[in-house]
Design a protein around this motif. Structure first.
Motif, PDB file in Angstrom:
ATOM      1  N   ARG A  95       0.820  -1.210   0.000  1.00  0.00           N
ATOM      2  CA  ARG A  95       0.000   0.000   0.000  1.00  0.00           C
ATOM      3  C   ARG A  95       0.856   1.264   0.000  1.00  0.00           C
ATOM      4  NH1 ARG A  95      -4.723   0.899   1.334  1.00  0.00           N
ATOM      5  NH2 ARG A  95      -6.373  -0.609   1.267  1.00  0.00           N
ATOM      6  N   GLY A  96       2.177   1.100  -0.104  1.00  0.00           N
ATOM      7  CA  GLY A  96       3.067   2.257  -0.155  1.00  0.00           C
ATOM      8  C   GLY A  96       3.230   2.971   1.174  1.00  0.00           C
ATOM      9  N   THR A  97       3.074   2.252   2.264  1.00  0.00           N
ATOM     10  CA  THR A  97       3.185   2.852   3.593  1.00  0.00           C
ATOM     11  C   THR A  97       4.577   3.426   3.816  1.00  0.00           C
ATOM     12  OG1 THR A  97       1.551   1.319   4.478  1.00  0.00           O
ATOM     13  CG2 THR A  97       3.038   2.356   6.081  1.00  0.00           C
ATOM     14  N   ARG A  98       4.618   4.610   4.384  1.00  0.00           N
ATOM     15  CA  ARG A  98       5.889   5.229   4.774  1.00  0.00           C
ATOM     16  C   ARG A  98       6.168   4.823   6.220  1.00  0.00           C
ATOM     17  NH1 ARG A  98       6.243  10.838   6.388  1.00  0.00           N
ATOM     18  NH2 ARG A  98       8.318  10.945   7.262  1.00  0.00           N
ATOM     19  N   PHE A  99       7.232   4.093   6.430  1.00  0.00           N
ATOM     20  CA  PHE A  99       7.596   3.620   7.755  1.00  0.00           C
ATOM     21  C   PHE A  99       8.525   4.616   8.434  1.00  0.00           C
ATOM     22  CE2 PHE A  99       6.604  -0.254   5.422  1.00  0.00           C
ATOM     23  CZ  PHE A  99       5.804  -0.931   6.318  1.00  0.00           C
ATOM     24  N   VAL A 100       8.401   4.732   9.748  1.00  0.00           N
ATOM     25  CA  VAL A 100       9.365   5.467  10.558  1.00  0.00           C
ATOM     26  C   VAL A 100      10.596   4.580  10.730  1.00  0.00           C
ATOM     27  CG1 VAL A 100       9.809   6.507  12.808  1.00  0.00           C
ATOM     28  CG2 VAL A 100       7.556   6.712  11.771  1.00  0.00           C
ATOM     29  N   ILE A 101      10.351   3.313  11.017  1.00  0.00           N
ATOM     30  CA  ILE A 101      11.391   2.280  11.067  1.00  0.00           C
ATOM     31  C   ILE A 101      10.879   1.127  10.206  1.00  0.00           C
ATOM     32  CG2 ILE A 101      12.686   0.673  12.515  1.00  0.00           C
ATOM     33  CD1 ILE A 101      12.357   2.688  14.838  1.00  0.00           C
ATOM     34  N   GLU A 102      11.597   0.881   9.114  1.00  0.00           N
ATOM     35  CA  GLU A 102      11.220  -0.187   8.189  1.00  0.00           C
ATOM     36  C   GLU A 102      11.172  -1.534   8.916  1.00  0.00           C
ATOM     37  OE1 GLU A 102      10.647  -0.230   4.778  1.00  0.00           O
ATOM     38  OE2 GLU A 102      10.812   1.954   4.602  1.00  0.00           O
ATOM     39  N   PRO A 103      10.344  -2.461   8.439  1.00  0.00           N
ATOM     40  CA  PRO A 103      10.300  -3.793   9.038  1.00  0.00           C
ATOM     41  C   PRO A 103      11.689  -4.446   9.028  1.00  0.00           C
ATOM     42  CG  PRO A 103       8.460  -3.493   7.537  1.00  0.00           C
ATOM     43  CD  PRO A 103       9.362  -2.310   7.354  1.00  0.00           C
ATOM     44  N   TYR A 104      12.105  -4.939  10.191  1.00  0.00           N
ATOM     45  CA  TYR A 104      13.393  -5.618  10.320  1.00  0.00           C
ATOM     46  C   TYR A 104      13.404  -6.447  11.598  1.00  0.00           C
ATOM     47  CZ  TYR A 104      15.517  -2.772  14.079  1.00  0.00           C
ATOM     48  OH  TYR A 104      15.818  -2.187  15.285  1.00  0.00           O
ATOM     49  N   VAL A 105      14.463  -7.253  11.777  1.00  0.00           N
ATOM     50  CA  VAL A 105      14.622  -8.065  12.983  1.00  0.00           C
ATOM     51  C   VAL A 105      15.578  -7.329  13.912  1.00  0.00           C
ATOM     52  CG1 VAL A 105      15.359 -10.271  13.952  1.00  0.00           C
ATOM     53  CG2 VAL A 105      14.120 -10.206  11.770  1.00  0.00           C
ATOM     54  N   ARG A 106      15.062  -6.988  15.085  1.00  0.00           N
ATOM     55  CA  ARG A 106      15.812  -6.247  16.101  1.00  0.00           C
ATOM     56  C   ARG A 106      16.423  -7.228  17.098  1.00  0.00           C
ATOM     57  NH1 ARG A 106      12.547  -1.439  18.817  1.00  0.00           N
ATOM     58  NH2 ARG A 106      11.087  -3.050  19.403  1.00  0.00           N
ATOM     59  N   PHE A 107      17.582  -6.865  17.648  1.00  0.00           N
ATOM     60  CA  PHE A 107      18.300  -7.688  18.629  1.00  0.00           C
ATOM     61  C   PHE A 107      18.612  -9.078  18.074  1.00  0.00           C
ATOM     62  CE2 PHE A 107      15.320  -5.147  21.509  1.00  0.00           C
ATOM     63  CZ  PHE A 107      16.206  -4.097  21.651  1.00  0.00           C
ATOM     64  N   GLN A 108      18.948  -9.129  16.793  1.00  0.00           N
ATOM     65  CA  GLN A 108      19.195 -10.411  16.127  1.00  0.00           C
ATOM     66  C   GLN A 108      20.268 -11.211  16.856  1.00  0.00           C
ATOM     67  OE1 GLN A 108      19.548  -9.839  11.933  1.00  0.00           O
ATOM     68  NE2 GLN A 108      18.736 -11.872  11.548  1.00  0.00           N
ATOM     69  N   GLY A 109      19.919 -12.481  17.172  1.00  0.00           N
ATOM     70  CA  GLY A 109      20.827 -13.381  17.856  1.00  0.00           C
ATOM     71  C   GLY A 109      20.989 -13.107  19.343  1.00  0.00           C
ATOM     72  N   GLN A 110      20.193 -12.179  19.884  1.00  0.00           N
ATOM     73  CA  GLN A 110      20.284 -11.812  21.294  1.00  0.00           C
ATOM     74  C   GLN A 110      18.989 -12.175  22.019  1.00  0.00           C
ATOM     75  OE1 GLN A 110      21.631  -7.688  21.909  1.00  0.00           O
ATOM     76  NE2 GLN A 110      22.067  -7.629  19.715  1.00  0.00           N
ATOM     77  N   VAL A 111      19.024 -12.054  23.337  1.00  0.00           N
ATOM     78  CA  VAL A 111      17.801 -12.218  24.120  1.00  0.00           C
ATOM     79  C   VAL A 111      16.803 -11.168  23.652  1.00  0.00           C
ATOM     80  CG1 VAL A 111      16.797 -12.022  26.429  1.00  0.00           C
ATOM     81  CG2 VAL A 111      19.018 -13.145  26.123  1.00  0.00           C
TER      82      VAL A 111
END
Length: 141
Positions: A95-111
């Protein structure tokens, strides 16, 4: 774990735009409404948008640094299953959404590893949608 539905009422200074956003962009079912407010089924929870003059946090969001990103404060959202999160991210991108923070994996490999994305509604309310592959990490330290 069984959760009770929460109720959240937020201010919106453009009720028709906010109604379209929550109803069409997210596909949320509308419940009761009046000239000045609208109920939505927000993933089984009650989200109410109330017509209200623009607030300072809607004019300019404050941010806190998290994992190298500026996270808007205040914000709200929901924790989805991983497949639901991926589907929502794809729907919003399509839908062309403007993200503040794009979808991603945070704290990768961490608790606390989690998928996350942030965006604003048309009235400047910040939303976060996240998912955990391991839900036991939701409150992990």
């Amino acid at each position: 774990m069984s959760l009770s539905p929460f109720h959240l009422a937020i201010p919106v200074y453009d009720l028709p735009a906010a109604r379209r956003f929550y109803g069409e962009v997210f596909g949320l079912a509308e419940g009761r409404s009046s000239e000045h407010w609208v109920d939505f089924d927000f993933y089984g929870h009650q989200l109410v948008i109330h017509e209200h003059p623009q607030t300072p946090s809607q004019e300019a969001a404050h941010t806190n640094a998290v994992d190298g990103h500026d996270v808007p404060v205040p914000h709200f959202g929901i924790v989805l299953s991983w497949p639901e999160w991926e589907a929502l991210a794809e729907r919003l991108r399509a839908r062309g959404t403007r993200f503040v923070i794009e979808p991603y994996v945070r704290f990768q490999g961490q608790v606390g590893e989690q998928a996350t994305m942030f965006l604003f509604d048309p009235c400047g309310n910040a939303l976060e949608f996240k998912a955990f592959k391991d839900m036991s990490q939701l409150f992990a330290k």
